[in-house]
Write an enzyme that holds these catalytic residues in place. Structure first.
Site, PDB file in Angstrom:
ATOM      1  N   ASP A  16       0.809  -1.221   0.000  1.00 17.68           N
ATOM      2  CA  ASP A  16       0.000   0.000   0.000  1.00 17.68           C
ATOM      3  C   ASP A  16       0.842   1.271   0.000  1.00 17.68           C
ATOM      4  O   ASP A  16       0.631   2.152  -0.825  1.00 17.68           O
ATOM      5  CB  ASP A  16      -0.960   0.006   1.195  1.00 17.68           C
ATOM      6  CG  ASP A  16      -2.096  -0.992   1.000  1.00 17.68           C
ATOM      7  OD1 ASP A  16      -2.758  -0.928  -0.055  1.00 17.68           O
ATOM      8  OD2 ASP A  16      -2.302  -1.842   1.878  1.00 17.68           O
ATOM      9  N   ARG A  97       1.967   6.380  16.744  1.00 19.96           N
ATOM     10  CA  ARG A  97       1.462   7.295  15.706  1.00 19.96           C
ATOM     11  C   ARG A  97       1.833   8.753  15.923  1.00 19.96           C
ATOM     12  O   ARG A  97       2.287   9.409  14.983  1.00 19.96           O
ATOM     13  CB  ARG A  97      -0.057   7.139  15.539  1.00 19.96           C
ATOM     14  CG  ARG A  97      -0.481   5.724  15.154  1.00 19.96           C
ATOM     15  CD  ARG A  97       0.382   5.137  14.074  1.00 19.96           C
ATOM     16  NE  ARG A  97      -0.066   3.826  13.640  1.00 19.96           N
ATOM     17  CZ  ARG A  97       0.742   2.883  13.176  1.00 19.96           C
ATOM     18  NH1 ARG A  97       2.037   3.109  13.077  1.00 19.96           N
ATOM     19  NH2 ARG A  97       0.265   1.733  12.776  1.00 19.96           N
ATOM     20  N   ASP A 126      -5.766   4.607  12.991  1.00 16.18           N
ATOM     21  CA  ASP A 126      -4.466   5.219  12.719  1.00 16.18           C
ATOM     22  C   ASP A 126      -4.580   6.477  11.860  1.00 16.18           C
ATOM     23  O   ASP A 126      -3.844   7.435  12.054  1.00 16.18           O
ATOM     24  CB  ASP A 126      -3.529   4.195  12.076  1.00 16.18           C
ATOM     25  CG  ASP A 126      -3.067   3.142  13.083  1.00 16.18           C
ATOM     26  OD1 ASP A 126      -3.008   3.481  14.285  1.00 16.18           O
ATOM     27  OD2 ASP A 126      -2.792   2.000  12.685  1.00 16.18           O
ATOM     28  N   SER A 177      -3.443  -8.421   9.067  1.00 16.38           N
ATOM     29  CA  SER A 177      -2.881  -7.086   9.061  1.00 16.38           C
ATOM     30  C   SER A 177      -2.110  -6.940  10.364  1.00 16.38           C
ATOM     31  O   SER A 177      -2.676  -7.113  11.441  1.00 16.38           O
ATOM     32  CB  SER A 177      -4.001  -6.058   8.966  1.00 16.38           C
ATOM     33  OG  SER A 177      -3.489  -4.790   9.307  1.00 16.38           O
TER      34      SER A 177
HETATM   35  N1  ARG Z   1      -6.404  -1.648  16.966  1.00 17.62           N
HETATM   36  C1  ARG Z   1      -5.126  -1.161  17.316  1.00 17.62           C
HETATM   37  C2  ARG Z   1      -5.128   0.329  17.457  1.00 17.62           C
HETATM   38  O1  ARG Z   1      -6.024   0.961  16.976  1.00 17.62           O
HETATM   39  C3  ARG Z   1      -4.046  -1.647  16.392  1.00 17.62           C
HETATM   40  C4  ARG Z   1      -4.130  -1.247  14.975  1.00 17.62           C
HETATM   41  C5  ARG Z   1      -2.989  -1.880  14.274  1.00 17.62           C
HETATM   42  N2  ARG Z   1      -2.970  -1.713  12.867  1.00 17.62           N
HETATM   43  C6  ARG Z   1      -2.847  -2.772  12.047  1.00 17.62           C
HETATM   44  N3  ARG Z   1      -2.712  -2.516  10.776  1.00 17.62           N
HETATM   45  N4  ARG Z   1      -2.892  -3.989  12.450  1.00 17.62           N
HETATM   46  O2  ARG Z   1      -4.254   0.898  18.058  1.00 17.62           O
END
Ligand code: ARG
Length: 401
Positions: A16, A97, A126, A177
């Protein structure tokens, strides 16, 4: 005129974010894409990632190691706040982040870019964390999120990339993921989308299976100074090394696995699996030391602050006046949270089994049931008489009606 002239793109080396490079240039008229890959201790070789960005059409490819800052400036404040989203998730991804956003903004300012970009879709948390953090750090920068708009399926994305020389993933791509850094791994999608399905053992990397965990418990002593972990088993150790070492120790005992249904900010419930061995142990140990060193009212009041603090991290509000103010409160509470916690690791469980501190508020002469008891038992009677007064008056009133 395109949407922006020069863009700094958050880059992971995956399909991506790689496709974002030609896409920004071809579809959105961006003249120059600079990629930025952050090393947050995820343990991946980033030189191939750096090269892949250039092959995919980036004019410059930056790799920045920010592991120490990540632990010191993001993980440690979260530990001081015992930050757990919905009481369980220690925010390993969410904490990364705002730091990545800061690296993007710094690079954009340094290279004179007018926008920053990321590869997040429109369904996750994110994107919110990036967009809001970037807006907080530099509201004049545009934020571009191609994957939120391009509407391509996985296959179409790969095909688009191939047109611009981006190789399709060699091995059959994993159904999951995954996001990872020094603090932990977050695993979602694929078979995990069924909340009834047990997570397959092969999704885990940082933690071993309980069945393979040692049959003997292991003890680890964690030293804290003002709420910050500073030593392991009596040895002073730096921030990143401490997390890394404790990940190894706790992970071997299968400690730090979390399987939960989580409420995303965008209103979706999702099934998430985490492994955060060190972070889980540290939050538990830290909370335990607080229970020894903080007064009851402060401890109880801080619980509410912790809840809000955790939500703010999760919801992308790291750089906000409220988080900042709560942080000042938390810092103040940590002044006396210095001491050592002894944790026993065994078959998936980490339990604090001992704690000590020069600032301990535990008074043996008050707590003891032995002969040294100095507590004035008779004073309890008058206390309870007054404490129970409102209840007594209420009860009498009920009866007389
Ligand atoms: N759900 C978690 C959060 O919002 C992890 C997100 C992780 N992203 C991923 N692409 N697996 O912090």
């Amino acid at each position: 005129m395109g949407r922006a002239k020069k863009v700094v793109l958050a880059y992971s080396g995956g399909v991506d974010t790689s496709v974002c490079i030609p896409y920004l240039k071809q579809e959105w008229g961006v003249e120059e894409v600079i990629t930025l890959a952050a090393d947050l201790g995820q343990g991946d070789e980033l030189e191939p990632v750096r090269e892949k960005a250039l092959k995919s059409g980036a004019s410059q490819s930056l790799v920045i190691n920010a592991t120490d800052d990540f632990v010191k400036d993001y993980a440690f404040p979260a530990i001081q706040a015992n930050a757990l989203y919905e009481n369980r998730y220690p925010l390993s991804t969410a904490l990364a982040r705002p730091l990545i956003a800061k690296l993007l903004v710094d690079a954009a300012e340094q290279y004179g870019a007018d926008a920053v970009a990321h590869g997040c879709t429109g369904k996750g948390n994110d994107q919110v964390r990036f967009d809001v953090s970037i807006a907080a750090l530099n509201p004049n920068l545009k934020v571009l999120a191609p994957a939120r708009e391009w509407g391509m399926s996985r296959e179409e994305t790969i095909a688009y990339g191939e047109r611009y020389g981006i190789p399709s993933p060699v091995k059959k791509s994993s159904p999951y993921s995954i996001d990872k850094n020094l603090l932990g791994r977050a695993i979602e999608a694929g078979p995990l989308e069924d909340p009834w399905t047990e997570p397959p053992e092969d999704i885990y990397e940082m933690t071993g299976a309980i069945a393979d965990a040692p049959d003997q418990p292991e003890y680890v002593e964690i030293g804290f100074e003002q709420g910050i972990p500073v030593s392991l088993n009596g040895q002073a150790i730096g921030p990143a090394a401490l997390i890394q070492q404790l990940n190894g120790i706790a992970g071997a005992h299968s400690v730090g696995r979390i399987d939960m249904i989580e409420n995303r900010l965008v209103g979706i419930k999702s099934r998430e699996v985490y492994e955060t061995p060190a972070l889980s142990v540290l939050i538990d140990a830290h909370r335990d030391l607080e229970s020894l060193t903080l007064t009851a009212d402060l401890l109880h009041y801080k619980r509410g602050i912790e809840e809000t603090y955790s939500q703010m991290i999760y919801n992308g509000l790291w750089y906000s006046p409220l988080r900042d103010a709560l942080d000042a409160f938390v810092k103040k509470t940590q002044e006396r949270v210095t001491g050592t916690v002894r944790v026993k690791l065994f078959k998936g469980v980490a339990a604090a089994i001992g704690r000590k501190s020069a600032n301990s508020l535990y008074a043996t002469e008050l707590a003891t049931y032995g002969a040294e008891d100095r507590f004035d038992h008779r004073a309890a009677e008058g206390f309870i008489y007054i404490w129970g007064m409102p209840t007594r008056v209420w009860s009498q009133k009920q009866r007389s009606m």
